[in-house]
Design a protein around this motif. Structure first.
Motif, PDB file in Angstrom:
ATOM      1  N   UNK A 104       0.063  10.844  26.027  1.00 23.11           N
ATOM      2  CA  UNK A 104       0.308  12.147  25.400  1.00 23.11           C
ATOM      3  C   UNK A 104      -0.667  13.216  25.873  1.00 23.11           C
ATOM      4  N   UNK A 105      -1.787  12.814  26.422  1.00 25.65           N
ATOM      5  CA  UNK A 105      -2.731  13.797  26.964  1.00 25.65           C
ATOM      6  C   UNK A 105      -2.075  14.623  28.072  1.00 25.65           C
ATOM      7  N   UNK A 106      -1.103  14.044  28.724  1.00 25.44           N
ATOM      8  CA  UNK A 106      -0.451  14.718  29.849  1.00 25.44           C
ATOM      9  C   UNK A 106       0.697  15.621  29.409  1.00 25.44           C
ATOM     10  N   UNK A 107       1.085  15.580  28.132  1.00 25.25           N
ATOM     11  CA  UNK A 107       2.150  16.442  27.628  1.00 25.25           C
ATOM     12  C   UNK A 107       1.736  17.908  27.800  1.00 25.25           C
ATOM     13  N   UNK A 108       2.555  18.662  28.500  1.00 20.51           N
ATOM     14  CA  UNK A 108       2.272  20.081  28.707  1.00 20.51           C
ATOM     15  C   UNK A 108       1.192  20.349  29.743  1.00 20.51           C
ATOM     16  N   UNK A 109       0.670  19.319  30.372  1.00 21.32           N
ATOM     17  CA  UNK A 109      -0.354  19.467  31.406  1.00 21.32           C
ATOM     18  C   UNK A 109       0.305  19.178  32.757  1.00 21.32           C
ATOM     19  N   UNK A 110       0.504  20.208  33.580  1.00 21.84           N
ATOM     20  CA  UNK A 110       1.201  19.983  34.854  1.00 21.84           C
ATOM     21  C   UNK A 110       0.479  18.942  35.712  1.00 21.84           C
ATOM     22  N   UNK A 114      -7.790   9.553  36.832  1.00 24.06           N
ATOM     23  CA  UNK A 114      -6.426   9.270  36.391  1.00 24.06           C
ATOM     24  C   UNK A 114      -5.877   8.021  37.077  1.00 24.06           C
ATOM     25  N   UNK A 115      -4.902   7.413  36.430  1.00 19.87           N
ATOM     26  CA  UNK A 115      -4.175   6.285  37.000  1.00 19.87           C
ATOM     27  C   UNK A 115      -2.863   6.147  36.247  1.00 19.87           C
ATOM     28  N   UNK A 116      -2.064   5.199  36.654  1.00 16.90           N
ATOM     29  CA  UNK A 116      -0.829   4.903  35.927  1.00 16.90           C
ATOM     30  C   UNK A 116      -0.962   3.569  35.217  1.00 16.90           C
ATOM     31  N   UNK A 117      -0.372   3.502  34.039  1.00 13.15           N
ATOM     32  CA  UNK A 117      -0.267   2.277  33.255  1.00 13.15           C
ATOM     33  C   UNK A 117       1.213   2.101  32.932  1.00 13.15           C
ATOM     34  N   UNK A 118       1.626   0.947  32.438  1.00 11.40           N
ATOM     35  CA  UNK A 118       3.042   0.763  32.103  1.00 11.40           C
ATOM     36  C   UNK A 118       3.580   1.836  31.158  1.00 11.40           C
ATOM     37  N   UNK A 119       2.740   2.338  30.250  1.00 17.00           N
ATOM     38  CA  UNK A 119       3.185   3.361  29.305  1.00 17.00           C
ATOM     39  C   UNK A 119       3.164   4.779  29.878  1.00 17.00           C
ATOM     40  N   UNK A 120       2.678   4.943  31.108  1.00 19.06           N
ATOM     41  CA  UNK A 120       2.653   6.260  31.733  1.00 19.06           C
ATOM     42  C   UNK A 120       1.279   6.606  32.262  1.00 19.06           C
ATOM     43  N   UNK A 121       1.067   7.895  32.572  1.00 20.14           N
ATOM     44  CA  UNK A 121      -0.228   8.299  33.124  1.00 20.14           C
ATOM     45  C   UNK A 121      -1.324   8.205  32.064  1.00 20.14           C
ATOM     46  N   UNK A 122      -2.525   7.933  32.510  1.00 19.11           N
ATOM     47  CA  UNK A 122      -3.674   7.902  31.602  1.00 19.11           C
ATOM     48  C   UNK A 122      -4.888   8.390  32.370  1.00 19.11           C
ATOM     49  N   UNK A 123      -5.944   8.706  31.629  1.00 19.95           N
ATOM     50  CA  UNK A 123      -7.135   9.203  32.296  1.00 19.95           C
ATOM     51  C   UNK A 123      -8.282   9.409  31.342  1.00 19.95           C
ATOM     52  N   UNK A 124      -9.420   9.784  31.916  1.00 18.91           N
ATOM     53  CA  UNK A 124     -10.636  10.005  31.148  1.00 18.91           C
ATOM     54  C   UNK A 124     -11.535  11.003  31.864  1.00 18.91           C
ATOM     55  N   UNK A 125     -12.343  11.706  31.103  1.00 15.38           N
ATOM     56  CA  UNK A 125     -13.322  12.622  31.668  1.00 15.38           C
ATOM     57  C   UNK A 125     -14.507  11.828  32.186  1.00 15.38           C
ATOM     58  N   UNK A 126     -15.031  12.240  33.331  1.00 13.65           N
ATOM     59  CA  UNK A 126     -16.180  11.554  33.928  1.00 13.65           C
ATOM     60  C   UNK A 126     -17.069  12.561  34.649  1.00 13.65           C
ATOM     61  N   UNK A 127     -18.366  12.303  34.621  1.00  7.69           N
ATOM     62  CA  UNK A 127     -19.288  13.118  35.409  1.00  7.69           C
ATOM     63  C   UNK A 127     -20.031  12.274  36.437  1.00  7.69           C
ATOM     64  N   UNK A 128     -19.928  10.957  36.356  1.00  8.92           N
ATOM     65  CA  UNK A 128     -20.573  10.067  37.323  1.00  8.92           C
ATOM     66  C   UNK A 128     -19.601   9.804  38.464  1.00  8.92           C
ATOM     67  N   UNK A 129     -19.411  10.825  39.295  1.00 10.94           N
ATOM     68  CA  UNK A 129     -18.458  10.794  40.399  1.00 10.94           C
ATOM     69  C   UNK A 129     -19.145  11.413  41.611  1.00 10.94           C
ATOM     70  N   UNK A 130     -18.979  10.801  42.783  1.00 10.31           N
ATOM     71  CA  UNK A 130     -19.567  11.399  43.983  1.00 10.31           C
ATOM     72  C   UNK A 130     -18.889  10.861  45.241  1.00 10.31           C
ATOM     73  N   UNK A 131     -19.194  11.507  46.360  1.00 10.23           N
ATOM     74  CA  UNK A 131     -18.739  10.983  47.646  1.00 10.23           C
ATOM     75  C   UNK A 131     -19.655   9.820  48.012  1.00 10.23           C
TER      76      UNK A 131
END
Length: 172
Positions: free
Chosen positions: A107-113, A37-54
Motif C-alpha cells: 500500500x505504500x506504493x498506492x498513488x506513488x508513481x 525496493x523489491x518485489x514480493x508475492x503481494x506486490x512491491x515493497x520497500x524501506x528507507x535507508x541511509x546506509x547505501x553507497x557505491x
C-alpha cells in the motif's frame, strides 16, 4: 595558519561505546536518503535507508546495509534483486512513508508513481535509481551487508535529500 584544536579523545575499553554514543557520533555524518525496493508475492515493497553507497566501478557494484530482521531484506533474499531510489530534497514524506513499518507494505506504493525496471520497482520521481541483482550477503553485526551488480540506472536533475543530525536537510 593555526590548526583548530581537536576535542580531547575519550578512551574506553573495547566494547564500552554505548549504542547511544555510537548513534550520536554517526548522526554527524550526512547521508543520502534512499528507498530500497523489491518485489514480493503481494506486490512491491520497500524501506528507507541511509546506509547505501557505491562499492565498485568495474564491475558496477552498490552496497546497502539492512537490519537483520528487516522484512524488506527477507524479500530481497527471495527475489534476488533490489532497487536503490535516491530521494529528492522535496521527498521527506516519501522517506517517512517507507521508514515506518506497515502491515501491508504494497500500500505504500498506492498513488506513488513507480514502474518495473530490470525486475525491481523504480520510483518515477527518484533523483537517481539503480536496479541491482544481488551478488552477495555478508554478516555485519545486527545488519546484513547487501551487494548488488547494477543492471540499469537513471537520473534526473535535482537536489538530494540528506539525513544529518537526525533530521532531513539538503545541500546548501
Amino acid at each position: 595558519m593555526e590548526r583548530p584544536a581537536l576535542a580531547p579523545p575519550v578512551v574506553l575499553a573495547k566494547g564500552q561505546v554505548s549504542a547511544r554514543q555510537f548513534r550520536d557520533a554517526f548522526a554527524q555524518l550526512p547521508a543520502g536518503v534512499s528507498v530500497l525496493t523489491t518485489y514480493a508475492p503481494e506486490g512491491p515493497c520497500g524501506m528507507t535507508a541511509s546506509a547505501v553507497c557505491s562499492l565498485s566501478q568495474d564491475p558496477p557494484l552498490a552496497l546497502a546495509a539492512l537490519a537483520n530482521d528487516s522484512r524488506t531484506l527477507a524479500r530481497i533474499r527471495v527475489h534476488g534483486a533490489f532497487g536503490i531510489n535516491v530521494l529528492r530534497a522535496r521527498d521527506t514524506a516519501v522517506a517517512d512513508l517507507f521508514a515506518r513499518p506497515a502491515p501491508d507494505p504494497a500500500h505504500r506504493f498506492d498513488g506513488l508513481p513507480h514502474e518495473p525496471v530490470a525486475s525491481v520497482p523504480v520510483l518515477c520521481e527518484a533523483l537517481v535509481w539503480l536496479a541491482c541483482e544481488v551478488v552477495g550477503l555478508y554478516p555485519g553485526g545486527d545488519h546484513t551487508i547487501l551487494t548488488g551488480l547494477v543492471r540499469a540506472a537513471g537520473r534526473r536533475p535535482g537536489v538530494p535529500l540528506v539525513w544529518h543530525r537526525r533530521r532531513y536537510t539538503s545541500p546548501a
